[in-house]
Scaffold this motif. Sequence first.
Motif, PDB file in Angstrom:
ATOM      1  N   LYS A 154       0.570  -0.911   0.000  1.00  0.00           N
ATOM      2  CA  LYS A 154      -0.121   0.211  -0.028  1.00  0.00           C
ATOM      3  C   LYS A 154       1.090   1.398   0.253  1.00  0.00           C
ATOM      4  CE  LYS A 154      -3.796   2.291   2.700  1.00  0.00           C
ATOM      5  NZ  LYS A 154      -4.695   2.501   1.926  1.00  0.00           N
ATOM      6  N   GLN A 155       2.030   1.617   1.204  1.00  0.00           N
ATOM      7  CA  GLN A 155       2.834   2.372   0.512  1.00  0.00           C
ATOM      8  C   GLN A 155       3.139   2.300  -0.097  1.00  0.00           C
ATOM      9  OE1 GLN A 155       5.401   1.926   4.590  1.00  0.00           O
ATOM     10  NE2 GLN A 155       6.522   3.753   4.081  1.00  0.00           N
ATOM     11  N   THR A 156       4.054   1.487  -0.914  1.00  0.00           N
ATOM     12  CA  THR A 156       4.688   1.558  -2.218  1.00  0.00           C
ATOM     13  C   THR A 156       4.342   1.747  -3.240  1.00  0.00           C
ATOM     14  OG1 THR A 156       6.014  -0.330  -1.193  1.00  0.00           O
ATOM     15  CG2 THR A 156       6.432   0.407  -3.552  1.00  0.00           C
ATOM     16  N   LEU A 157       3.216   1.717  -3.167  1.00  0.00           N
ATOM     17  CA  LEU A 157       2.360   1.771  -4.973  1.00  0.00           C
ATOM     18  C   LEU A 157       0.972   2.906  -4.291  1.00  0.00           C
ATOM     19  CD1 LEU A 157       0.249  -1.785  -5.286  1.00  0.00           C
ATOM     20  CD2 LEU A 157       2.164  -0.994  -6.115  1.00  0.00           C
ATOM     21  N   GLU A 158       1.288   3.525  -3.780  1.00  0.00           N
ATOM     22  CA  GLU A 158       0.758   4.935  -2.991  1.00  0.00           C
ATOM     23  C   GLU A 158       1.448   6.215  -2.836  1.00  0.00           C
ATOM     24  OE1 GLU A 158      -1.887   5.155   0.407  1.00  0.00           O
ATOM     25  OE2 GLU A 158      -3.929   3.275  -0.294  1.00  0.00           O
ATOM     26  N   ASP A 159       3.023   5.301  -2.839  1.00  0.00           N
ATOM     27  CA  ASP A 159       3.641   7.055  -3.106  1.00  0.00           C
ATOM     28  C   ASP A 159       3.904   6.832  -3.829  1.00  0.00           C
ATOM     29  OD1 ASP A 159       4.043   7.171  -0.467  1.00  0.00           O
ATOM     30  OD2 ASP A 159       6.139   6.114   0.029  1.00  0.00           O
ATOM     31  N   GLU A 160       4.248   6.088  -4.941  1.00  0.00           N
ATOM     32  CA  GLU A 160       5.162   5.902  -6.424  1.00  0.00           C
ATOM     33  C   GLU A 160       3.574   6.543  -7.189  1.00  0.00           C
ATOM     34  OE1 GLU A 160       7.610   5.504  -8.975  1.00  0.00           O
ATOM     35  OE2 GLU A 160       7.796   4.732  -7.154  1.00  0.00           O
ATOM     36  N   PHE A 161       2.660   5.906  -6.968  1.00  0.00           N
ATOM     37  CA  PHE A 161       1.612   6.311  -8.226  1.00  0.00           C
ATOM     38  C   PHE A 161       0.188   7.801  -7.837  1.00  0.00           C
ATOM     39  CE2 PHE A 161       3.029   1.935  -9.555  1.00  0.00           C
ATOM     40  CZ  PHE A 161       3.263   2.543  -9.982  1.00  0.00           C
ATOM     41  N   ASP A 162       0.534   8.073  -6.494  1.00  0.00           N
ATOM     42  CA  ASP A 162      -0.422   8.886  -6.195  1.00  0.00           C
ATOM     43  C   ASP A 162      -0.807   9.997  -7.102  1.00  0.00           C
ATOM     44  OD1 ASP A 162      -0.835  11.263  -3.548  1.00  0.00           O
ATOM     45  OD2 ASP A 162       0.543  12.651  -4.358  1.00  0.00           O
ATOM     46  N   GLU A 163      -0.694  10.578  -8.372  1.00  0.00           N
ATOM     47  CA  GLU A 163      -0.749  11.078  -9.273  1.00  0.00           C
ATOM     48  C   GLU A 163      -1.041  10.347 -11.230  1.00  0.00           C
ATOM     49  OE1 GLU A 163      -1.811  15.069  -9.175  1.00  0.00           O
ATOM     50  OE2 GLU A 163      -2.976  14.486 -10.538  1.00  0.00           O
ATOM     51  N   VAL A 164      -1.570   9.924 -11.591  1.00  0.00           N
ATOM     52  CA  VAL A 164      -1.641   9.038 -12.664  1.00  0.00           C
ATOM     53  C   VAL A 164      -2.436   9.395 -13.532  1.00  0.00           C
ATOM     54  CG1 VAL A 164      -0.028   7.203 -11.965  1.00  0.00           C
ATOM     55  CG2 VAL A 164      -1.990   6.937 -11.149  1.00  0.00           C
ATOM     56  N   SER A 165      -2.307   9.702 -14.738  1.00  0.00           N
ATOM     57  CA  SER A 165      -3.428   9.485 -16.252  1.00  0.00           C
ATOM     58  C   SER A 165      -3.430   8.114 -16.552  1.00  0.00           C
ATOM     59  CB  SER A 165      -3.094  10.498 -17.090  1.00  0.00           C
ATOM     60  OG  SER A 165      -3.111  11.843 -15.855  1.00  0.00           O
ATOM     61  N   VAL A 166      -4.912   8.022 -16.816  1.00  0.00           N
ATOM     62  CA  VAL A 166      -5.018   6.399 -17.142  1.00  0.00           C
ATOM     63  C   VAL A 166      -6.241   7.096 -18.192  1.00  0.00           C
ATOM     64  CG1 VAL A 166      -5.004   4.230 -16.644  1.00  0.00           C
ATOM     65  CG2 VAL A 166      -4.386   5.224 -14.688  1.00  0.00           C
ATOM     66  N   ILE A 167      -5.632   5.980 -19.609  1.00  0.00           N
ATOM     67  CA  ILE A 167      -6.638   5.771 -20.252  1.00  0.00           C
ATOM     68  C   ILE A 167      -7.231   4.401 -20.546  1.00  0.00           C
ATOM     69  CG2 ILE A 167      -4.975   5.802 -22.470  1.00  0.00           C
ATOM     70  CD1 ILE A 167      -7.166   7.591 -24.196  1.00  0.00           C
ATOM     71  N   ILE A 178      -3.561   6.287  -6.860  1.00  0.00           N
ATOM     72  CA  ILE A 178      -3.937   4.036  -6.874  1.00  0.00           C
ATOM     73  C   ILE A 178      -3.538   4.201  -5.504  1.00  0.00           C
ATOM     74  CG2 ILE A 178      -2.880   1.729  -6.817  1.00  0.00           C
ATOM     75  CD1 ILE A 178      -3.805   2.841  -9.597  1.00  0.00           C
ATOM     76  N   THR A 179      -4.277   3.483  -4.783  1.00  0.00           N
ATOM     77  CA  THR A 179      -4.911   3.160  -3.309  1.00  0.00           C
ATOM     78  C   THR A 179      -5.155   1.313  -3.432  1.00  0.00           C
ATOM     79  OG1 THR A 179      -6.925   3.203  -3.385  1.00  0.00           O
ATOM     80  CG2 THR A 179      -6.362   5.060  -2.850  1.00  0.00           C
ATOM     81  N   VAL A 180      -4.822   1.201  -2.299  1.00  0.00           N
ATOM     82  CA  VAL A 180      -5.021  -0.361  -1.640  1.00  0.00           C
ATOM     83  C   VAL A 180      -5.621  -0.274  -1.017  1.00  0.00           C
ATOM     84  CG1 VAL A 180      -3.378  -2.516  -1.005  1.00  0.00           C
ATOM     85  CG2 VAL A 180      -2.611  -0.582  -3.263  1.00  0.00           C
ATOM     86  N   LEU A 182      -8.256   2.556  -8.901  1.00  0.00           N
ATOM     87  CA  LEU A 182      -7.985   3.410  -9.335  1.00  0.00           C
ATOM     88  C   LEU A 182      -8.352   5.042  -8.343  1.00  0.00           C
ATOM     89  CD1 LEU A 182      -5.671   6.034 -10.815  1.00  0.00           C
ATOM     90  CD2 LEU A 182      -7.558   5.723 -13.057  1.00  0.00           C
ATOM     91  N   ASP A 183      -8.501   5.859  -7.566  1.00  0.00           N
ATOM     92  CA  ASP A 183      -9.525   6.262  -6.976  1.00  0.00           C
ATOM     93  C   ASP A 183      -9.067   7.606  -7.909  1.00  0.00           C
ATOM     94  OD1 ASP A 183     -10.653   8.299  -5.136  1.00  0.00           O
ATOM     95  OD2 ASP A 183      -9.522   7.563  -3.321  1.00  0.00           O
ATOM     96  N   VAL A 184     -10.325   7.889  -8.326  1.00  0.00           N
ATOM     97  CA  VAL A 184      -9.863   8.531  -9.805  1.00  0.00           C
ATOM     98  C   VAL A 184     -10.294  10.317  -9.373  1.00  0.00           C
ATOM     99  CG1 VAL A 184     -11.512   9.987 -12.243  1.00  0.00           C
ATOM    100  CG2 VAL A 184     -11.102   7.635 -11.249  1.00  0.00           C
ATOM    101  N   ARG A 185      -9.595  11.115  -9.081  1.00  0.00           N
ATOM    102  CA  ARG A 185     -10.328  12.863  -9.684  1.00  0.00           C
ATOM    103  C   ARG A 185     -10.996  13.651  -9.494  1.00  0.00           C
ATOM    104  NH1 ARG A 185      -5.257  12.581  -6.102  1.00  0.00           N
ATOM    105  NH2 ARG A 185      -4.140  13.203  -8.167  1.00  0.00           N
ATOM    106  N   SER A 186     -10.509  12.908 -11.548  1.00  0.00           N
ATOM    107  CA  SER A 186     -11.052  13.563 -12.094  1.00  0.00           C
ATOM    108  C   SER A 186     -10.732  13.010 -13.988  1.00  0.00           C
ATOM    109  CB  SER A 186     -10.390  15.238 -12.456  1.00  0.00           C
ATOM    110  OG  SER A 186      -9.243  14.806 -13.238  1.00  0.00           O
ATOM    111  N   MET A 187     -12.166  13.126 -14.458  1.00  0.00           N
ATOM    112  CA  MET A 187     -12.146  12.214 -15.591  1.00  0.00           C
ATOM    113  C   MET A 187     -12.476  13.636 -16.632  1.00  0.00           C
ATOM    114  SD  MET A 187     -15.437  10.380 -16.050  1.00  0.00           S
ATOM    115  CE  MET A 187     -15.049   8.861 -14.552  1.00  0.00           C
ATOM    116  N   LYS A 188     -12.035  12.540 -18.046  1.00  0.00           N
ATOM    117  CA  LYS A 188     -12.426  13.405 -19.104  1.00  0.00           C
ATOM    118  C   LYS A 188     -12.794  12.931 -20.225  1.00  0.00           C
ATOM    119  CE  LYS A 188      -7.671  15.366 -20.411  1.00  0.00           C
ATOM    120  NZ  LYS A 188      -7.350  16.893 -21.136  1.00  0.00           N
ATOM    121  N   PRO A 189     -13.474  12.443 -21.579  1.00  0.00           N
ATOM    122  CA  PRO A 189     -13.065  12.124 -22.679  1.00  0.00           C
ATOM    123  C   PRO A 189     -11.977  12.027 -23.185  1.00  0.00           C
ATOM    124  CG  PRO A 189     -14.979  13.457 -22.820  1.00  0.00           C
ATOM    125  CD  PRO A 189     -14.819  14.592 -21.450  1.00  0.00           C
TER     126      PRO A 189
END
Lengths: 396, 71
Positions: free
Chosen positions: A15-28, A81-83, A92-99
């Motif tokens: 959880k710590q590793t993932l959440e540190d590493e992927f604190d801000e990601v954009s996924v299509i 990313i949250t565990v 993936l804990d989504v903060r915003s999304m767009k088409p």
Amino acid sequence: MSEILSVSEITGLVKQTLEDEFDEVSVIGEISNFKAHVSGHWYFTLKDSNAQINCTMWRGLNSYVFFSPKDGMKIIANGKITVYPPRGSYQLDVRSMKPAGVGELQAAFEKLKQKLFEEGLFDEENKKPIPRFPQKIGVVTAIDGAAFQDMKSISSRRYPLAELVIASCRVQGEGAAEEIVKSIKLLNQQNDIDVIVVGRGGGSLEDLWAFNEEIVARAIFASKIPVISAVGHEVDFTISDFVADLRAATPSAAIELATPNKDDLFGYISEFSYYNSQKMFEILRSCRDEVTSHITSYGFRMPQDFIRNKTQYLDSVLYKFSNLADNKIVSGKTRIDLLESKINAMSVDSVLKRGFSYIKQNERVIARMKNFTTEESFLIKFYDGEVKIDGKEERK
Amino acid sequence: MAKKKENNFESSLARLEEISAQLESGDVGLEDSIRLYEEGIELAKICYSTLKDAELKVTELKKQLEENIKQ
């Protein structure tokens, strides 16, 4: 030999590793299993051809999403990313999304448009006529928006007899579509709304998106009251525009379509007054002409002519009569003269016939001796002739 | 859709048009024409002043009414 960890310990490290590493990601990826929970949170999966990831989007955050995510829609989700240790899963804990692109929205738009078209929601025969003289105009827009200000001023200028009944709602962002639907239904529950204008002022494609939502289209279609759609500017076309009974380029234009123009009405009223006065004069004149024509008609003239004719006849009779009388008098007189001379002659003749004679001297009958002279010639008149005797002068 | 009240302005205008058509038709006798004309002029006056004196009314439908819709 590495350290032996408990499940909780390893999970905590992951959880710590993932959440540190992927604190801000954009996924299509493409949405599947989309679920809007009653709690207001969204749950769905993002996938591509080889992998998938569970996603959550919390209530509050998702209210900024201008469109309704649908399965199959390709989006770009921003978040971290949250565990979740109890299940040993990550998401993936989504903060915003767009088409994923304008193309994506366009595709959603076209897909819905095609679907509703096939269902007959755009059919001309389903379009209700817009009343000419609305008493109450229902308005579905934001009460504090510029569009509503414009609509008020246009209504006031064109047709102040109308009343604007606004069912205010948000016109953009998550939940806007639901509020628009609610406002349309609310107005339909009133029993005296003549026409509804649904719309908002200009904005980006994202700002206008609520008017491309299926629930809005269906609410407009279901409205028993005619609906004018007025979204954005001239160039903006939305699903609402297709399904509405009438499309207006802008909210101001919608009011112009919904109301008659005061100046035209004034013109109409004064034209009526003028025209009908003219018409009335015409009617009066034709009635007068009719009366005149009757008075001067042959039938009406008859008694007058009759009198004239009789008068004339009477005159002629009188004339004849007086002529006759005159003639009689004249001829009578002549006869009297004649008779008189005859009488005269006869009285002399009868005396002569009995053997008398008389003497005429100088063309005069000599009845006395004192008037007689032997000096001049004289005539002795007998009944059967006369003798001329010369006087002494002639005899010498 | 049920109407709460008659649209007076609209019906007045419609009546004006009707009167106009009747006068135009020439089927109406003199007395009736005069009666129609007088009615028309009176209506025109009323329409004119109604329109001239009108002021736009704005009403907001309240939230509690909205609650009814959620059922």
